[in-house]
Design a protein around this motif. Sequence first.
Motif, mmCIF file in Angstrom:
data_model
loop_
_atom_site.group_PDB
_atom_site.id
_atom_site.type_symbol
_atom_site.label_atom_id
_atom_site.label_comp_id
_atom_site.label_asym_id
_atom_site.label_seq_id
_atom_site.Cartn_x
_atom_site.Cartn_y
_atom_site.Cartn_z
ATOM 1 N N ARG A 1 0.832 -1.203 0.000
ATOM 2 C CA ARG A 1 0.000 0.000 0.000
ATOM 3 C C ARG A 1 0.872 1.260 0.000
ATOM 4 O O ARG A 1 2.062 1.204 0.324
ATOM 5 C CB ARG A 1 -0.909 0.019 1.239
ATOM 6 C CG ARG A 1 -1.845 -1.159 1.343
ATOM 7 C CD ARG A 1 -2.666 -1.133 2.634
ATOM 8 N NE ARG A 1 -3.556 -2.273 2.732
ATOM 9 C CZ ARG A 1 -4.756 -2.324 2.156
ATOM 10 N NH1 ARG A 1 -5.204 -1.277 1.474
ATOM 11 N NH2 ARG A 1 -5.505 -3.407 2.278
ATOM 12 N N GLY A 2 0.236 2.378 -0.326
ATOM 13 C CA GLY A 2 0.933 3.656 -0.295
ATOM 14 C C GLY A 2 -0.032 4.797 -0.536
ATOM 15 O O GLY A 2 -1.230 4.583 -0.762
ATOM 16 N N THR A 3 0.494 6.001 -0.493
ATOM 17 C CA THR A 3 -0.329 7.198 -0.628
ATOM 18 C C THR A 3 0.289 8.134 -1.654
ATOM 19 O O THR A 3 1.506 8.321 -1.679
ATOM 20 C CB THR A 3 -0.457 7.926 0.718
ATOM 21 O OG1 THR A 3 -0.934 7.016 1.716
ATOM 22 C CG2 THR A 3 -1.437 9.101 0.609
ATOM 23 N N VAL A 4 -0.559 8.718 -2.470
ATOM 24 C CA VAL A 4 -0.145 9.697 -3.470
ATOM 25 C C VAL A 4 -0.800 11.027 -3.139
ATOM 26 O O VAL A 4 -1.996 11.090 -2.849
ATOM 27 C CB VAL A 4 -0.549 9.248 -4.893
ATOM 28 C CG1 VAL A 4 -0.244 10.341 -5.910
ATOM 29 C CG2 VAL A 4 0.159 7.959 -5.266
ATOM 30 N N TYR A 5 0.008 12.100 -3.180
ATOM 31 C CA TYR A 5 -0.500 13.441 -2.951
ATOM 32 C C TYR A 5 -0.260 14.264 -4.215
ATOM 33 O O TYR A 5 0.882 14.401 -4.670
ATOM 34 C CB TYR A 5 0.216 14.105 -1.779
ATOM 35 C CG TYR A 5 0.151 13.324 -0.488
ATOM 36 C CD1 TYR A 5 -0.888 13.525 0.415
ATOM 37 C CD2 TYR A 5 1.127 12.379 -0.177
ATOM 38 C CE1 TYR A 5 -0.937 12.813 1.610
ATOM 39 C CE2 TYR A 5 1.073 11.661 1.007
ATOM 40 C CZ TYR A 5 0.043 11.884 1.906
ATOM 41 O OH TYR A 5 -0.015 11.178 3.075
ATOM 42 N N MET A 6 -1.333 14.793 -4.784
ATOM 43 C CA MET A 6 -1.214 15.657 -5.950
ATOM 44 C C MET A 6 -2.236 16.780 -5.805
ATOM 45 O O MET A 6 -3.412 16.513 -5.595
ATOM 46 C CB MET A 6 -1.439 14.889 -7.254
ATOM 47 C CG MET A 6 -1.197 15.726 -8.512
ATOM 48 S SD MET A 6 -1.375 14.792 -10.055
ATOM 49 C CE MET A 6 0.067 13.731 -9.986
ATOM 50 N N GLY A 7 -1.745 18.027 -5.930
ATOM 51 C CA GLY A 7 -2.618 19.152 -5.652
ATOM 52 C C GLY A 7 -3.062 19.109 -4.204
ATOM 53 O O GLY A 7 -2.249 18.887 -3.297
ATOM 54 N N LEU B 1 3.389 18.992 -9.613
ATOM 55 C CA LEU B 1 3.960 18.665 -8.312
ATOM 56 C C LEU B 1 3.288 17.422 -7.725
ATOM 57 O O LEU B 1 2.062 17.329 -7.677
ATOM 58 C CB LEU B 1 3.789 19.852 -7.354
ATOM 59 C CG LEU B 1 4.504 19.746 -6.004
ATOM 60 C CD1 LEU B 1 6.018 19.782 -6.214
ATOM 61 C CD2 LEU B 1 4.071 20.903 -5.102
ATOM 62 N N ILE B 2 4.113 16.472 -7.269
ATOM 63 C CA ILE B 2 3.581 15.232 -6.717
ATOM 64 C C ILE B 2 4.464 14.753 -5.572
ATOM 65 O O ILE B 2 5.668 15.049 -5.516
ATOM 66 C CB ILE B 2 3.492 14.138 -7.819
ATOM 67 C CG1 ILE B 2 2.739 12.904 -7.289
ATOM 68 C CG2 ILE B 2 4.882 13.752 -8.308
ATOM 69 C CD1 ILE B 2 2.425 11.878 -8.355
ATOM 70 N N HIS B 3 3.841 14.051 -4.652
ATOM 71 C CA HIS B 3 4.545 13.430 -3.529
ATOM 72 C C HIS B 3 3.878 12.083 -3.297
ATOM 73 O O HIS B 3 2.660 11.969 -3.318
ATOM 74 C CB HIS B 3 4.417 14.301 -2.270
ATOM 75 C CG HIS B 3 4.912 13.634 -1.017
ATOM 76 N ND1 HIS B 3 6.236 13.530 -0.711
ATOM 77 C CD2 HIS B 3 4.243 13.047 0.012
ATOM 78 C CE1 HIS B 3 6.383 12.912 0.451
ATOM 79 N NE2 HIS B 3 5.179 12.607 0.904
ATOM 80 N N TYR B 4 4.687 11.030 -3.129
ATOM 81 C CA TYR B 4 4.094 9.733 -2.842
ATOM 82 C C TYR B 4 4.999 8.965 -1.881
ATOM 83 O O TYR B 4 6.216 9.147 -1.873
ATOM 84 C CB TYR B 4 3.823 8.921 -4.112
ATOM 85 C CG TYR B 4 4.983 8.774 -5.068
ATOM 86 C CD1 TYR B 4 5.784 7.641 -5.058
ATOM 87 C CD2 TYR B 4 5.261 9.760 -6.009
ATOM 88 C CE1 TYR B 4 6.840 7.483 -5.952
ATOM 89 C CE2 TYR B 4 6.307 9.620 -6.914
ATOM 90 C CZ TYR B 4 7.092 8.485 -6.876
ATOM 91 O OH TYR B 4 8.129 8.340 -7.762
ATOM 92 N N GLU B 5 4.380 8.121 -1.065
ATOM 93 C CA GLU B 5 5.139 7.401 -0.045
ATOM 94 C C GLU B 5 4.525 6.038 0.247
ATOM 95 O O GLU B 5 3.307 5.840 0.125
ATOM 96 C CB GLU B 5 5.224 8.221 1.228
ATOM 97 C CG GLU B 5 3.895 8.583 1.852
ATOM 98 C CD GLU B 5 4.071 9.506 3.063
ATOM 99 O OE1 GLU B 5 3.538 9.146 4.125
ATOM 100 O OE2 GLU B 5 4.729 10.549 2.925
#
Length: 275
Positions: A51-57, A76-80
């Motif tokens: 599993r993981g999480t994506v952050y966009m906007g 711009l994107i961040h994922y973990e």
Amino acid sequence: MSRIEMNVVPAGWTQMELMLLFFGWEACDPAHYWGPGVRDSYIVHYIHEGRGTVYMGDQEYKLSEGQGFVILPDILIHYEADPKEPWTYSWFGFKGVQAKAFMQRAQLSPEHPIYDAQDTNTMEQLYTEMVQASTRPGGDVLNQSLLYRLVAELISSSPVKEEIGKLLSNKETYIRQAVQFMENRYSQRTSILDIAQAVGLDRTYLSGLFKERYGMSLQSFFLEYRMNRAAELLQNPGLSVSEVAHSVGYTDPLLFSKMFKRVTGVSPKGSRNRD
């Protein structure tokens, strides 16, 4: 953490409508992350497990096995990875003059960067098949075909299905017909009136459809399409600016240079120097 990445940019293939740049696979450590940051190409990720999480906007997406996300250029994107069940994913990076159009058909955008794979077997095997292809003579060509297979799966997995027997809305049909006409005629002297007549609509009405769909007029869309294609062609040092101009429908190289700078912010020669 285990990570593998292969760069596969084929020499002399800078003019393609879709071009595989690299692909890779990673079993992430718990809470491993990337970003926030931006990339200059499209990068499709597919989650094999975990599993993981994506952050966009301002959106947050919780994803797991069988799902995926796409990084779009300059967004711009961040994922973990999840701290308890970190994901393992493969990724495929690509560019091309048709990359944006293909992603639009797949309904992938900054507002909706995720997908649920319809054919998980295909998505599971793509990375392995690309690795195997890379060891064969002509593997770069085979990998290009696998990239198209990936894009076809993304389109098939889009939330708006192109079901047999179910027609698209009239507006969407007209827009697609116009885009297809532009794709076929961008290298010729083609006017906005020509496009509208090919579709069978008044050019003002058709332009309004493009404004509604893409946030720009039909004329601006066609100009941007031509200049994006020109930017790809300019990467070939064997082509002069005049030859590139003719290749995208301009008989006047000076007018072409003016339009190119209007769209990209740099001159054709400046684009080459920057690359």
